[in-house]
Scaffold this motif. Structure first.
Motif, PDB file in Angstrom:
ATOM      1  N   GLY A 203      46.543  48.836  43.216  1.00 32.03           N
ATOM      2  CA  GLY A 203      45.636  47.768  42.859  1.00 32.03           C
ATOM      3  C   GLY A 203      44.172  48.156  42.878  1.00 32.03           C
ATOM      4  O   GLY A 203      43.386  47.690  42.044  1.00 32.03           O
ATOM      5  N   GLU A 204      43.767  49.005  43.812  1.00 31.22           N
ATOM      6  CA  GLU A 204      42.358  49.395  43.909  1.00 31.22           C
ATOM      7  C   GLU A 204      41.936  50.189  42.679  1.00 31.22           C
ATOM      8  O   GLU A 204      40.859  49.953  42.102  1.00 31.22           O
ATOM      9  CB  GLU A 204      42.122  50.215  45.181  1.00 31.22           C
ATOM     10  CG  GLU A 204      42.172  49.386  46.460  1.00 31.22           C
ATOM     11  CD  GLU A 204      41.838  50.210  47.683  1.00 31.22           C
ATOM     12  OE1 GLU A 204      41.602  51.441  47.538  1.00 31.22           O
ATOM     13  OE2 GLU A 204      41.813  49.644  48.797  1.00 31.22           O
ATOM     14  N   GLU A 205      42.769  51.137  42.279  1.00 31.51           N
ATOM     15  CA  GLU A 205      42.475  51.944  41.094  1.00 31.51           C
ATOM     16  C   GLU A 205      42.424  51.052  39.853  1.00 31.51           C
ATOM     17  O   GLU A 205      41.545  51.192  38.996  1.00 31.51           O
ATOM     18  CB  GLU A 205      43.552  53.022  40.940  1.00 31.51           C
ATOM     19  CG  GLU A 205      43.322  53.965  39.768  1.00 31.51           C
ATOM     20  CD  GLU A 205      44.447  54.966  39.598  1.00 31.51           C
ATOM     21  OE1 GLU A 205      44.289  55.900  38.796  1.00 31.51           O
ATOM     22  OE2 GLU A 205      45.505  54.808  40.259  1.00 31.51           O
TER      23      GLU A 205
ATOM     24  N   LEU B  97      45.197  40.941  42.664  1.00 33.28           N
ATOM     25  CA  LEU B  97      44.496  41.710  41.639  1.00 33.28           C
ATOM     26  C   LEU B  97      44.200  40.841  40.421  1.00 33.28           C
ATOM     27  O   LEU B  97      43.098  40.890  39.856  1.00 33.28           O
ATOM     28  CB  LEU B  97      45.326  42.929  41.238  1.00 33.28           C
ATOM     29  CG  LEU B  97      44.725  43.826  40.160  1.00 33.28           C
ATOM     30  CD1 LEU B  97      43.358  44.350  40.584  1.00 33.28           C
ATOM     31  CD2 LEU B  97      45.662  44.996  39.855  1.00 33.28           C
ATOM     32  N   CYS B  98      45.173  40.040  40.027  1.00 30.36           N
ATOM     33  CA  CYS B  98      44.981  39.145  38.892  1.00 30.36           C
ATOM     34  C   CYS B  98      43.812  38.194  39.163  1.00 30.36           C
ATOM     35  O   CYS B  98      42.950  37.971  38.300  1.00 30.36           O
ATOM     36  CB  CYS B  98      46.261  38.364  38.631  1.00 30.36           C
ATOM     37  SG  CYS B  98      46.262  37.417  37.094  1.00 30.36           S
ATOM     38  N   GLN B  99      43.777  37.646  40.363  1.00 30.45           N
ATOM     39  CA  GLN B  99      42.680  36.756  40.758  1.00 30.45           C
ATOM     40  C   GLN B  99      41.331  37.468  40.687  1.00 30.45           C
ATOM     41  O   GLN B  99      40.348  36.919  40.173  1.00 30.45           O
ATOM     42  CB  GLN B  99      42.883  36.257  42.184  1.00 30.45           C
ATOM     43  CG  GLN B  99      43.654  34.959  42.301  1.00 30.45           C
ATOM     44  CD  GLN B  99      43.624  34.451  43.736  1.00 30.45           C
ATOM     45  OE1 GLN B  99      43.863  35.200  44.682  1.00 30.45           O
ATOM     46  NE2 GLN B  99      43.327  33.184  43.892  1.00 30.45           N
ATOM     47  N   LYS B 100      41.272  38.672  41.202  1.00 30.11           N
ATOM     48  CA  LYS B 100      40.021  39.428  41.215  1.00 30.11           C
ATOM     49  C   LYS B 100      39.548  39.745  39.796  1.00 30.11           C
ATOM     50  O   LYS B 100      38.343  39.667  39.492  1.00 30.11           O
ATOM     51  CB  LYS B 100      40.188  40.718  42.028  1.00 30.11           C
ATOM     52  CG  LYS B 100      40.320  40.503  43.535  1.00 30.11           C
ATOM     53  CD  LYS B 100      40.474  41.811  44.267  1.00 30.11           C
ATOM     54  CE  LYS B 100      40.526  41.609  45.777  1.00 30.11           C
ATOM     55  NZ  LYS B 100      39.233  41.127  46.314  1.00 30.11           N
TER      56      LYS B 100
ATOM     57  N   LYS C 179      39.156  48.984  39.438  1.00 24.71           N
ATOM     58  CA  LYS C 179      38.039  49.765  38.896  1.00 24.71           C
ATOM     59  C   LYS C 179      38.167  49.918  37.384  1.00 24.71           C
ATOM     60  O   LYS C 179      37.202  49.744  36.638  1.00 24.71           O
ATOM     61  CB  LYS C 179      37.997  51.139  39.567  1.00 24.71           C
ATOM     62  CG  LYS C 179      37.677  51.105  41.058  1.00 24.71           C
ATOM     63  CD  LYS C 179      37.748  52.500  41.659  1.00 24.71           C
ATOM     64  CE  LYS C 179      37.515  52.459  43.173  1.00 24.71           C
ATOM     65  NZ  LYS C 179      37.639  53.808  43.787  1.00 24.71           N
ATOM     66  N   LEU C 180      39.374  50.236  36.927  1.00 26.39           N
ATOM     67  CA  LEU C 180      39.588  50.445  35.494  1.00 26.39           C
ATOM     68  C   LEU C 180      39.451  49.144  34.698  1.00 26.39           C
ATOM     69  O   LEU C 180      39.067  49.163  33.529  1.00 26.39           O
ATOM     70  CB  LEU C 180      40.976  51.051  35.256  1.00 26.39           C
ATOM     71  CG  LEU C 180      41.180  52.485  35.739  1.00 26.39           C
ATOM     72  CD1 LEU C 180      42.646  52.891  35.596  1.00 26.39           C
ATOM     73  CD2 LEU C 180      40.291  53.448  34.953  1.00 26.39           C
ATOM     74  N   ALA C 181      39.763  48.025  35.329  1.00 27.53           N
ATOM     75  CA  ALA C 181      39.729  46.736  34.626  1.00 27.53           C
ATOM     76  C   ALA C 181      38.322  46.331  34.208  1.00 27.53           C
ATOM     77  O   ALA C 181      38.156  45.453  33.351  1.00 27.53           O
ATOM     78  CB  ALA C 181      40.346  45.642  35.502  1.00 27.53           C
ATOM     79  N   HIS C 182      37.301  46.957  34.774  1.00 26.20           N
ATOM     80  CA  HIS C 182      35.921  46.651  34.387  1.00 26.20           C
ATOM     81  C   HIS C 182      35.565  47.255  33.029  1.00 26.20           C
ATOM     82  O   HIS C 182      34.506  46.929  32.476  1.00 26.20           O
ATOM     83  CB  HIS C 182      34.941  47.157  35.447  1.00 26.20           C
ATOM     84  CG  HIS C 182      34.868  46.284  36.662  1.00 26.20           C
ATOM     85  ND1 HIS C 182      35.764  46.378  37.711  1.00 26.20           N
ATOM     86  CD2 HIS C 182      34.019  45.275  36.993  1.00 26.20           C
ATOM     87  CE1 HIS C 182      35.467  45.483  38.635  1.00 26.20           C
ATOM     88  NE2 HIS C 182      34.408  44.802  38.228  1.00 26.20           N
ATOM     89  N   ASP C 183      36.412  48.110  32.512  1.00 29.99           N
ATOM     90  CA  ASP C 183      36.190  48.698  31.176  1.00 29.99           C
ATOM     91  C   ASP C 183      36.303  47.595  30.133  1.00 29.99           C
ATOM     92  O   ASP C 183      37.363  47.007  29.929  1.00 29.99           O
ATOM     93  CB  ASP C 183      37.238  49.789  30.921  1.00 29.99           C
ATOM     94  CG  ASP C 183      37.060  50.482  29.562  1.00 29.99           C
ATOM     95  OD1 ASP C 183      36.236  50.005  28.743  1.00 29.99           O
ATOM     96  OD2 ASP C 183      37.749  51.483  29.329  1.00 29.99           O
ATOM     97  N   LYS C 184      35.199  47.293  29.431  1.00 31.81           N
ATOM     98  CA  LYS C 184      35.182  46.200  28.466  1.00 31.81           C
ATOM     99  C   LYS C 184      36.007  46.513  27.213  1.00 31.81           C
ATOM    100  O   LYS C 184      36.231  45.640  26.379  1.00 31.81           O
ATOM    101  CB  LYS C 184      33.742  45.858  28.085  1.00 31.81           C
ATOM    102  CG  LYS C 184      32.931  45.299  29.244  1.00 31.81           C
ATOM    103  CD  LYS C 184      31.566  44.819  28.792  1.00 31.81           C
ATOM    104  CE  LYS C 184      30.749  44.311  29.968  1.00 31.81           C
ATOM    105  NZ  LYS C 184      31.391  43.171  30.660  1.00 31.81           N
TER     106      LYS C 184
ATOM    107  N   LEU D 287      52.501  45.935  44.145  1.00 44.10           N
ATOM    108  CA  LEU D 287      51.624  47.107  44.091  1.00 44.10           C
ATOM    109  C   LEU D 287      51.106  47.459  45.482  1.00 44.10           C
ATOM    110  O   LEU D 287      50.924  46.585  46.322  1.00 44.10           O
ATOM    111  CB  LEU D 287      50.406  46.814  43.202  1.00 44.10           C
ATOM    112  CG  LEU D 287      50.620  46.647  41.710  1.00 44.10           C
ATOM    113  CD1 LEU D 287      49.335  46.129  41.065  1.00 44.10           C
ATOM    114  CD2 LEU D 287      51.029  47.962  41.072  1.00 44.10           C
ATOM    115  N   PRO D 288      50.857  48.743  45.727  1.00 43.03           N
ATOM    116  CA  PRO D 288      50.212  49.126  46.985  1.00 43.03           C
ATOM    117  C   PRO D 288      48.727  48.785  46.963  1.00 43.03           C
ATOM    118  O   PRO D 288      48.121  48.644  45.907  1.00 43.03           O
ATOM    119  CB  PRO D 288      50.428  50.648  47.039  1.00 43.03           C
ATOM    120  CG  PRO D 288      50.820  51.075  45.684  1.00 43.03           C
ATOM    121  CD  PRO D 288      51.274  49.895  44.923  1.00 43.03           C
ATOM    122  N   LYS D 289      48.150  48.622  48.146  1.00 43.62           N
ATOM    123  CA  LYS D 289      46.723  48.389  48.385  1.00 43.62           C
ATOM    124  C   LYS D 289      46.289  46.965  48.012  1.00 43.62           C
ATOM    125  O   LYS D 289      45.756  46.241  48.832  1.00 43.62           O
ATOM    126  CB  LYS D 289      45.864  49.440  47.684  1.00 43.62           C
ATOM    127  CG  LYS D 289      46.113  50.852  48.196  1.00 43.62           C
ATOM    128  CD  LYS D 289      45.164  51.852  47.581  1.00 43.62           C
ATOM    129  CE  LYS D 289      45.420  53.238  48.143  1.00 43.62           C
ATOM    130  NZ  LYS D 289      44.520  54.264  47.563  1.00 43.62           N
TER     131      LYS D 289
END
Length: 225
Positions: free
Chosen positions: A33-35, A62-65, A38-43, A54-56
């Motif tokens: 989830g942590e990785e 993650l969906c909420q974040k 970070k990648l989800a910020h890619d527009k 998922l781990p972490k």
């Protein structure tokens, strides 16, 4: 189009990545989830395939974040078959869900259906006003009384349909057909969850809505102001 695959099963990810790249997609992968966050910020990410376990950071969290900064379409993948997990996934902001084991062709069909609906070339409209409501088709946002509200792809599709057909009542089955597609294997509760989320975003009091109303025993409709 770029797809982000988030799953800790590396063989499954490898297989999905190969399949999508064969279809011309760019693919990013994350195994925790942590990785993924970070990648989800890619527009440039067009859609996220998100595993629940998922781990972490788990899939729900993650969906909420992700929903705090992005309306990118999310398809939640889970090995669990409990209905509550599916409903929770939608409540946390997922646009759709698919249960493991799944057919890759079904997943591709889901992705194409979502991307087809959010592609700007599919409509000549850019902005449309309905009284105090403005729909921005380029950014897929709704503006009510000058307040900008971010919507997920399914939420935007729903409000677009309602506003384009004021006072027309749509049954849950109608909405599944029109918004999710005839082959969608989900049930009517999917519609209820999305309507509830949409009301929470656009209504002053979601318990007493003034825009999207319920006609008991029939379905939902947009009340012409």
């Amino acid at each position: 189009m770029k797809i982000l695959i988030v799953d800790d099963e590396k063989l499954l990810v490898k297989g999905m990545k190969f399949n999508f790249e064969q279809d011309g997609y760019q693919v990013e992968t994350a195994y925790d989830g942590e990785e993924a966050l970070k990648l989800a910020h890619d527009k440039n990410i067009s859609i996220i395939i998100l595993d629940l376990m998922l781990p972490k950071i788990d899939g729900f969290t993650l969906c909420q974040k992700i929903r705090e900064f992005s309306a990118v379409p999310i398809i939640m993948v889970t090995a669990k078959t409990e209905d509550m997990d599916k409903i929770l996934g939608l409540e946390y902001g997922a646009d759709d869900y698919i249960t493991k084991p799944f057919n890759i062709l079904e997943l591709k069909a889901r992705i194409k259906a979502i991307l087809r609906r959010i592609t700007p070339a599919e409509t000549n409209k850019t902005k449309v006003e309905y009284g105090n409501i403005l729909l921005d088709y380029n950014q897929r946002k709704i503006i009510i009384d000058e307040k900008v509200i971010d919507l997920t792809s399914k939420e935007f599709d729903l409000i677009d349909l309602f506003l384009s057909n004021p006072d027309k009542v749509y049954s849950r089955e109608n909405l599944l057909d029109l918004i999710w597609g005839y082959d969608y294997p989900g049930d009517a509760r999917t519609v209820d969850v999305h309507i509830r989320r949409l009301r929470e975003k656009i209504e002053v009091d979601s318990a007493e809505p003034k825009y999207i109303l319920t006609k008991w025993g029939a379905g939902y409709y947009f009340k012409a102001q």
